[in-house]
Design an enzyme around this catalytic site. Structure first.
Site, mmCIF file in Angstrom:
data_model
loop_
_atom_site.group_PDB
_atom_site.id
_atom_site.type_symbol
_atom_site.label_atom_id
_atom_site.label_comp_id
_atom_site.label_asym_id
_atom_site.label_seq_id
_atom_site.Cartn_x
_atom_site.Cartn_y
_atom_site.Cartn_z
ATOM 1 N N TYR A 144 24.668 55.872 3.154
ATOM 2 C CA TYR A 144 23.737 57.261 3.262
ATOM 3 C C TYR A 144 22.405 56.851 3.950
ATOM 4 O O TYR A 144 22.343 57.396 5.149
ATOM 5 C CB TYR A 144 23.674 57.849 1.917
ATOM 6 C CG TYR A 144 22.622 58.934 2.089
ATOM 7 C CD1 TYR A 144 22.878 60.183 2.412
ATOM 8 C CD2 TYR A 144 21.165 58.667 1.861
ATOM 9 C CE1 TYR A 144 21.777 61.366 2.452
ATOM 10 C CE2 TYR A 144 20.267 59.684 1.692
ATOM 11 C CZ TYR A 144 20.567 60.947 2.170
ATOM 12 O OH TYR A 144 19.667 62.133 2.184
ATOM 13 N N LYS A 148 21.179 57.502 7.743
ATOM 14 C CA LYS A 148 19.854 58.479 7.999
ATOM 15 C C LYS A 148 18.864 57.549 8.906
ATOM 16 O O LYS A 148 18.177 58.087 9.899
ATOM 17 C CB LYS A 148 19.327 58.468 6.695
ATOM 18 C CG LYS A 148 19.819 59.447 5.732
ATOM 19 C CD LYS A 148 20.016 60.836 6.350
ATOM 20 C CE LYS A 148 18.914 61.702 6.207
ATOM 21 N NZ LYS A 148 18.933 63.209 6.622
#
EC number: 1.1.1.170
Length: 340
Positions: A144, A148
């Site tokens: 994740y 990002k």
């Protein structure tokens, strides 16, 4: 092209609050783009914004909306939730963001504000009052935050005189509409696990009430559209500006829900890491996504708080809801949700 048209990518937790705050302003055309229609938000705001549906990983879906709506500003909040497969994060966060940047450039968008994550600088070590000079680690703790970080890099590199961009690294979002942080803590209460604690609870943590995070996005938009866009090409940490011991936040949630643990059983971090490693191996052989991971142990045992001076100076950001009031509003919302 209308001068005040704002397209919000993602109408969920953060996106929904941004749309609500935009609707409080005058002389704005507002639209949202998401995978599915947010019927609840449309009903709540009585058609004050236009809803488009599509897949941001498909360039055609994105360009169709840009061509029809002609946004002057794009606020990109869309991202999958935690604990999904690695490929999903890279398809949505990296490839999807690349599609949005291309559309912004093709359709002459003036400003792009991107929702990044404070976790992009986390590698398991303590983060003590770090600012934007903190380097992004070469090896990330999870897919994740890795995705990002890559998306954030794309957005900042796309900044120019014609397309002004900024990225906001939000930390520990909670509030009405939260489906992860506070509900997760309440599930611990429901399962009778509040007496267990990982680590010594001497680690300070940053949480951010959702309305403050939404407000920061509007401030970034205003800056980028101003005659002196000092936020262009810049990244900012966004928090509530109130650090709290990690487990104290959870216990504040439980206390507001009427529960105080009768006693605490503490698991030192090394023991937690050992148990998490075992859980990961079991889930690997069972071909399941583990719920208890080494990342979660490191996350809950590390100091993780950030300096928001740059956001205060450049964006003129100051939290509009303090931590205690944010917790109260969140639990009041959850009580209301239970009744429906």
């Amino acid at each position: 092209m209308p001068m005040n048209s704002v397209l919000v990518i993602g109408s969920g937790f953060l996106g929904g609050h941004i749309i609500r705050q935009l609707c409080e302003r005058e002389n704005l055309r507002i639209a949202a783009f998401d995978l599915f229609e947010n019927e609840k938000l449309l009903h709540e705001l009585h058609g004050q914004f236009t809803m488009y549906t599509g897949d941001l990983t498909k360039q055609g879906d994105i360009e169709r909306v840009f061509e029809e709506f002609h946004p002057r500003v794009v606020i990109h909040t869309a991202s999958p939730v935690h604990n999904l497969a690695r490929d999903i994060y890279f398809e949505v966060n990296v490839d999807g963001t690349a599609n949005i940047i291309k559309a912004c450039q093709k359709f002459n968008v003036d400003a792009l504000v991107y929702t990044s994550s404070a976790g992009v600088v986390f590698n398991g070590a303590d983060l003590i009052n770090v600012d934007e000079s903190q380097p992004i680690p070469e090896v990330h703790m999870d897919a994740y935050n890795e995705s990002k970080a890559l998306a954030e890099k794309q957005v900042l590199e796309a900044s120019s005189e014609s397309l002004k961009t900024a990225a906001l690294r939000v930390a520990g979002l909670f509030g009405p509409g939260d489906r992860q942080l506070v509900p997760g803590m309440l599930s611990v209460l429901k399962n009778g696990q509040t007496k267990f604690q990982l680590g010594d609870n001497l680690n300070l943590f940053d949480f951010t009430y959702i309305e403050n995070a939404a407000y920061a996005h509007l401030l970034a938009m205003d800056n980028l559209l101003s005659s002196n866009p000092t936020a262009n090409g810049q990244v900012f940490f966004i928090t509530n500006g109130q650090v709290i011991y990690f487990w104290d936040f959870a216990r504040a949630i439980w206390a507001h829900a009427g529960h105080v643990p009768p006693y605490i059983i503490k698991f030192p971090r090394p023991v937690g890491m050992l148990l998490a490693t075992a859980a990961e191996w079991v889930c690997y052989f069972l071909k399941k996504e583990p719920g208890f991971t080494r990342f979660r142990v490191q996350f809950s045992c590390a100091n993780r708080y950030f300096n928001i001076q740059k956001a205060e100076d450049v964006l003129k950001y100051h939290p509009i809801v303090d931590l205690e009031e944010g917790i109260r509003r969140t639990l009041a919302w959850m009580d209301t949700e239970k009744k429906h």
